[in-house]
Design a protein around this motif. Structure first.
Motif, PDB file in Angstrom:
ATOM      1  N   ARG A 176      -1.418 -32.072 -59.532  1.00 59.30           N
ATOM      2  CA  ARG A 176      -1.114 -30.635 -59.559  1.00 59.30           C
ATOM      3  C   ARG A 176      -2.068 -29.918 -58.615  1.00 59.30           C
ATOM      4  N   ILE A 177      -1.573 -28.840 -57.983  1.00 60.38           N
ATOM      5  CA  ILE A 177      -2.357 -28.071 -57.015  1.00 60.38           C
ATOM      6  C   ILE A 177      -2.648 -26.691 -57.579  1.00 60.38           C
ATOM      7  N   THR A 178      -3.878 -26.193 -57.386  1.00 63.20           N
ATOM      8  CA  THR A 178      -4.259 -24.857 -57.820  1.00 63.20           C
ATOM      9  C   THR A 178      -5.242 -24.283 -56.807  1.00 63.20           C
ATOM     10  N   ARG A 179      -5.862 -23.164 -57.154  1.00 60.62           N
ATOM     11  CA  ARG A 179      -6.890 -22.554 -56.318  1.00 60.62           C
ATOM     12  C   ARG A 179      -8.076 -22.172 -57.189  1.00 60.62           C
ATOM     13  N   LEU A 180      -9.291 -22.430 -56.676  1.00 56.64           N
ATOM     14  CA  LEU A 180     -10.535 -22.076 -57.345  1.00 56.64           C
ATOM     15  C   LEU A 180     -11.389 -21.270 -56.380  1.00 56.64           C
ATOM     16  N   ASP A 181     -11.747 -20.058 -56.783  1.00 48.47           N
ATOM     17  CA  ASP A 181     -12.536 -19.182 -55.912  1.00 48.47           C
ATOM     18  C   ASP A 181     -11.887 -19.022 -54.546  1.00 48.47           C
ATOM     19  N   GLY A 182     -10.543 -18.971 -54.534  1.00 50.32           N
ATOM     20  CA  GLY A 182      -9.812 -18.773 -53.297  1.00 50.32           C
ATOM     21  C   GLY A 182      -9.609 -20.018 -52.465  1.00 50.32           C
ATOM     22  N   ARG A 183     -10.130 -21.158 -52.928  1.00 47.28           N
ATOM     23  CA  ARG A 183      -9.988 -22.402 -52.188  1.00 47.28           C
ATOM     24  C   ARG A 183      -9.042 -23.345 -52.916  1.00 47.28           C
ATOM     25  N   PRO A 184      -8.262 -24.149 -52.175  1.00 51.68           N
ATOM     26  CA  PRO A 184      -7.333 -25.063 -52.836  1.00 51.68           C
ATOM     27  C   PRO A 184      -8.063 -26.163 -53.592  1.00 51.68           C
ATOM     28  N   ALA A 185      -7.434 -26.623 -54.661  1.00 50.05           N
ATOM     29  CA  ALA A 185      -7.969 -27.705 -55.483  1.00 50.05           C
ATOM     30  C   ALA A 185      -6.803 -28.521 -56.014  1.00 50.05           C
ATOM     31  N   VAL A 186      -7.052 -29.773 -56.339  1.00 43.77           N
ATOM     32  CA  VAL A 186      -6.029 -30.679 -56.849  1.00 43.77           C
ATOM     33  C   VAL A 186      -6.557 -31.336 -58.121  1.00 43.77           C
ATOM     34  N   VAL A 187      -5.710 -31.403 -59.133  1.00 43.43           N
ATOM     35  CA  VAL A 187      -6.039 -32.094 -60.386  1.00 43.43           C
ATOM     36  C   VAL A 187      -5.179 -33.344 -60.479  1.00 43.43           C
ATOM     37  N   ALA A 188      -5.807 -34.472 -60.806  1.00 36.92           N
ATOM     38  CA  ALA A 188      -5.089 -35.736 -60.966  1.00 36.92           C
ATOM     39  C   ALA A 188      -5.591 -36.428 -62.223  1.00 36.92           C
ATOM     40  N   VAL A 189      -4.856 -37.437 -62.656  1.00 34.84           N
ATOM     41  CA  VAL A 189      -5.222 -38.213 -63.842  1.00 34.84           C
ATOM     42  C   VAL A 189      -5.762 -39.563 -63.391  1.00 34.84           C
ATOM     43  N   THR A 190      -6.878 -39.976 -63.974  1.00 36.93           N
ATOM     44  CA  THR A 190      -7.447 -41.285 -63.673  1.00 36.93           C
ATOM     45  C   THR A 190      -7.253 -42.219 -64.861  1.00 36.93           C
ATOM     46  N   ALA A 191      -7.294 -43.513 -64.577  1.00 34.45           N
ATOM     47  CA  ALA A 191      -7.212 -44.529 -65.624  1.00 34.45           C
ATOM     48  C   ALA A 191      -8.439 -45.422 -65.512  1.00 34.45           C
ATOM     49  N   GLN A 192      -8.966 -45.815 -66.671  1.00 35.52           N
ATOM     50  CA  GLN A 192     -10.138 -46.675 -66.697  1.00 35.52           C
ATOM     51  C   GLN A 192     -10.027 -47.635 -67.873  1.00 35.52           C
ATOM     52  N   GLY A 193     -10.169 -48.926 -67.609  1.00 40.07           N
ATOM     53  CA  GLY A 193     -10.009 -49.897 -68.665  1.00 40.07           C
ATOM     54  C   GLY A 193      -8.549 -50.049 -69.045  1.00 40.07           C
ATOM     55  N   ALA A 194      -8.316 -50.728 -70.142  1.00 37.00           N
ATOM     56  CA  ALA A 194      -6.944 -51.027 -70.546  1.00 37.00           C
ATOM     57  C   ALA A 194      -6.234 -49.837 -71.153  1.00 37.00           C
TER      58      ALA A 194
END
Length: 383
Positions: free
Chosen positions: A191-209
């Protein structure tokens, strides 16, 4: 010319149909379609933007204004696109009326094929926001080979092209980010958003099983992208459990900074979580849990459906619409004083399965569209 028009008409089947009348007192409208729904994309998605800006559909043309000072809006109209075997349809609002425009299966296949950029994880989809796109690359069978995983988050930005006498390709910068350690990116669309006027991206990570978490990538003032913050992995419900599902990204609290809505263990008794992004420096610990509540559903591991959508409230903080546990009802949830509060719950005639999207007019949500497990499409009046 007449043959060309006939072919185009046959391909797109531009037939505007009104939705069926709502069932008495239910707030749920069955939408008449000549095919069973198998897939659905909401406003802001790659498919919906492509259809709305194609110039081929009546809903994509802004109405003319009698005011000589009025200027045409460059923003495409919000549309929802659904399709199945034998055809597709575009849903839009005509004032307060839900309108359906049928389109041919061939056209839908072309739009849907563009969702997965060249080099992306097979079957994945990119996020789009103006000149910015984000998607997963580097397919991997690590961590048990869960579907859709990638080792890299790729962010591409189209750069301004000055006026030239000769046609030139639009310059594009590409940035690649890896989660590090023993983490990979889970098979969830960023997902894409903006923080303090700058673009940012949120993603999901996986770790372990069975663990998954959130990762926040931001663009610095120097133009470089960094993976600025990650949450510790949350354990699922045993091996093979679904990773966190992103449900929404918006300023739900009205503080001026977006929050991240996610579903933990979405394939069971899912827990809706709201994550706060700290002001200032974005480092480990910058993402903190604001509040959570059990009893909601999201997509299972490898499931492509988007089962949550923002509910705009005309300038006020938006709500979130998503299925309740079991998917037999749509819940509308607000974030109040740091905790999720359910505004309404509307029963569905069959479980939600193929998607959930919201259509708004003038920044106020009017209809929640839900693709049901039995292939039907229904429109729910926003409470």
């Amino acid at each position: 010319m007449s043959d060309r028009r006939a072919v185009l008409a046959a391909l797109l089947s531009l037939i505007a149909l009104p939705a069926l009348a709502a069932e008495e007192g239910s707030g749920v409208e069955p939408v008449a379609l000549p095919f069973a729904v198998k897939a659905m994309r909401g406003p802001g998605s790659d498919v919906a933007l492509s259809v709305a800006t194609s110039g081929l559909l009546p809903v994509a043309r802004a109405p003319a204004s009698a005011d000589p000072k009025a200027t045409a809006s460059t923003a495409p109209p919000p549309v929802v696109v659904v399709w199945g075997e034998g055809g597709g349809a575009v849903l839009s609002l005509d004032g307060a009326t839900l309108r359906t425009t049928l389109i041919g299966a061939e056209a839908i296949e072309g739009f849907a094929a563009a969702e997965t950029p060249r080099g992306a994880v097979p079957g994945s989809r990119r996020a789009l926001d103006g000149p910015l796109s984000a998607y997963l690359t580097g397919p991997t069978r690590a961590l048990g080979g869960a579907p859709g995983q990638g080792t890299v988050l790729t962010v591409r930005e189209r750069q301004p092209l000055g006026v030239t006498a000769e046609p030139k390709a639009v310059p594009v910068t590409t940035h690649t980010l890896a989660p590090g350690g023993d983490r990979v990116f889970a098979g969830r669309t960023p997902r894409i958003t903006r923080l303090d006027g700058r673009p940012a991206v949120v993603a999901v990570t996986a770790q372990g099983a069975a663990g998954s978490g959130l990762a926040l990538a931001v663009k610095g003032k120097d133009g470089a992208w960094t993976l600025a913050a990650q949450t510790p992995p949350q354990a699922g419900q045993g091996p093979g459990t679904a990773p966190l599902a992103l449900a929404g990204l918006a300023d739900f609290s009205g503080t001026g900074t977006p929050q991240i809505a996610a579903i933990r263990a979405p394939d069971g008794e899912g827990v809706l979580q709201f994550w706060r992004i700290a002001d200032g420096a974005l480092t480990e610990g910058a993402l903190t849990l604001a509040g959570e509540a059990p009893g909601y559903a999201g997509p299972a591991a490898g499931e492509e459906a988007e089962l949550a959508a923002l509910v705009p409230r005309g300038g006020n903080p938006p709500d979130l619409a998503l299925p309740a546990a079991g998917r037999g009802a749509v819940a509308v949830v607000a974030l109040k004083d740091g905790r999720p509060v359910e505004r309404a719950r509307i029963p569905l005639p069959a479980p939600a399965a193929h998607g959930l999207a919201v259509l708004d007019a003038g920044g106020t949500a009017k209809k929640i569209l839900v693709g049901l497990a039995d292939g039907r499409l229904v429109a729910v009046s926003v409470p």
